[in-house]
Design a protein around this motif. Sequence first.
Motif, mmCIF file in Angstrom:
data_model
loop_
_atom_site.group_PDB
_atom_site.id
_atom_site.type_symbol
_atom_site.label_atom_id
_atom_site.label_comp_id
_atom_site.label_asym_id
_atom_site.label_seq_id
_atom_site.Cartn_x
_atom_site.Cartn_y
_atom_site.Cartn_z
ATOM 1 N N LEU A 1 71.343 50.688 11.892
ATOM 2 C CA LEU A 1 70.694 50.083 10.726
ATOM 3 C C LEU A 1 69.580 50.983 10.188
ATOM 4 O O LEU A 1 69.437 51.164 8.970
ATOM 5 N N LEU A 2 68.814 51.562 11.099
ATOM 6 C CA LEU A 2 67.726 52.444 10.675
ATOM 7 C C LEU A 2 68.260 53.758 10.113
ATOM 8 O O LEU A 2 67.676 54.329 9.191
ATOM 9 N N LEU B 1 65.911 39.124 15.725
ATOM 10 C CA LEU B 1 66.912 39.984 16.353
ATOM 11 C C LEU B 1 66.609 40.138 17.833
ATOM 12 O O LEU B 1 65.489 39.844 18.282
ATOM 13 N N PRO B 2 67.578 40.579 18.629
ATOM 14 C CA PRO B 2 67.323 40.824 20.057
ATOM 15 C C PRO B 2 66.125 41.747 20.239
ATOM 16 O O PRO B 2 65.838 42.583 19.374
ATOM 17 N N ASP B 3 65.437 41.594 21.346
ATOM 18 C CA ASP B 3 64.196 42.343 21.572
ATOM 19 C C ASP B 3 64.347 43.829 21.344
ATOM 20 O O ASP B 3 63.510 44.466 20.703
ATOM 21 N N ARG B 4 65.430 44.414 21.920
ATOM 22 C CA ARG B 4 65.595 45.859 21.842
ATOM 23 C C ARG B 4 65.725 46.320 20.395
ATOM 24 O O ARG B 4 65.125 47.311 19.981
ATOM 25 N N ALA B 5 66.511 45.609 19.575
ATOM 26 C CA ALA B 5 66.694 45.971 18.175
ATOM 27 C C ALA B 5 65.513 45.522 17.331
ATOM 28 O O ALA B 5 65.047 46.233 16.451
ATOM 29 N N GLY B 6 65.004 44.331 17.613
ATOM 30 C CA GLY B 6 63.961 43.749 16.787
ATOM 31 C C GLY B 6 62.690 44.567 16.727
ATOM 32 O O GLY B 6 62.086 44.720 15.669
ATOM 33 N N ALA B 7 62.283 45.130 17.856
ATOM 34 C CA ALA B 7 61.024 45.874 17.905
ATOM 35 C C ALA B 7 61.066 47.099 17.004
ATOM 36 O O ALA B 7 60.156 47.323 16.194
ATOM 37 N N SER B 8 62.114 47.897 17.110
ATOM 38 C CA SER B 8 62.183 49.122 16.314
ATOM 39 C C SER B 8 62.437 48.821 14.840
ATOM 40 O O SER B 8 61.897 49.505 13.961
ATOM 41 N N ILE B 9 63.217 47.777 14.554
ATOM 42 C CA ILE B 9 63.486 47.435 13.161
ATOM 43 C C ILE B 9 62.225 46.914 12.477
ATOM 44 O O ILE B 9 61.915 47.279 11.341
ATOM 45 N N ARG B 10 61.469 46.075 13.182
ATOM 46 C CA ARG B 10 60.228 45.548 12.597
ATOM 47 C C ARG B 10 59.254 46.669 12.283
ATOM 48 O O ARG B 10 58.567 46.650 11.256
ATOM 49 N N GLU B 11 59.224 47.672 13.132
ATOM 50 C CA GLU B 11 58.270 48.772 12.964
ATOM 51 C C GLU B 11 58.679 49.717 11.832
ATOM 52 O O GLU B 11 57.818 50.201 11.085
ATOM 53 N N LEU B 12 59.978 49.982 11.685
ATOM 54 C CA LEU B 12 60.417 51.048 10.784
ATOM 55 C C LEU B 12 61.121 50.577 9.507
ATOM 56 O O LEU B 12 60.987 51.205 8.462
ATOM 57 N N ALA B 13 61.896 49.501 9.582
ATOM 58 C CA ALA B 13 62.700 49.091 8.426
ATOM 59 C C ALA B 13 61.869 48.813 7.166
ATOM 60 O O ALA B 13 62.244 49.277 6.074
ATOM 61 N N PRO B 14 60.754 48.076 7.250
ATOM 62 C CA PRO B 14 59.987 47.819 6.019
ATOM 63 C C PRO B 14 59.541 49.099 5.320
ATOM 64 O O PRO B 14 59.577 49.170 4.080
#
Length: 256
Positions: free
Chosen positions: A196-197, A219-232
């Motif tokens: 996704l990233l 999202l699951p912890d593993r995906a959610g953490a990195s997506i929250r940090e970078l996707a926006p």
Amino acid sequence: MAVGMLTAIAACAAQAHIISGLTERIQPEFASHIWPGNDEAWARAASRELAKVDNFDKLVLSGEHLSEGAGGAPLRKARFYAEQAVRSSAVQEEGLRNLAYLALLGGEGDKAERIARVAYGVSRRDVGTQILLVVRALSRQDVASTLLHVDEALRTSSGVREPLYTVLAQALSHSEFKSLFRQYIRKDNEWLAEFLLFALENRIQTRIVGEIIAEAGPLPDRAGASIRELAPAYLIAADEVGLARRIASRLPQGSA
């Protein structure tokens, strides 16, 4: 005399086999002619010829076929070598995979998939076969099969991430595929967040990917953490500020 002659013939044959084995990785065509039963040498010779076809990788990934007469000598040689490989060993996965590629390039997608499934039955660790099966599954908008073979290919080799992610992201432009993909978004796996990233960073279907993330919720912890940090940040850079806000507000603070 007869025994001595047979011994000499056997010795020559053994020597030819040894030479064939030593040279097959360097000069597969030469090795295959020294020892005609060397299926690996025939298969490697076919792979070498396919690599000479213009835009071979792009053609396979797009599922496109060559126009009649295109490909020239490399394609003809590849077909001969691949057929020899499979004649030497019916379970020669590289030879089978090359025959599948040749069918795909010839516009015979169904035949290519049938051959690839035989190769897949021989070895599930052949990345080239997995890629062909991904391409065919995408052509049917079969999300389950697509993700199965993407997952297996990525677990086998990290070197295929970029082309697979690119093809997968482009497929999201199809509404049916996008709709079916949503049910997989919340599964915890090793590559989902990275995919996704990657799509967001390279601006491949940016809005669609952003909508999928926003609509998925937590999202699951593993995906959610990195997506929250970078996707926006990626979405803001692509002028998708509204989607960036939706993602930041809906993902739980605990996943940051």
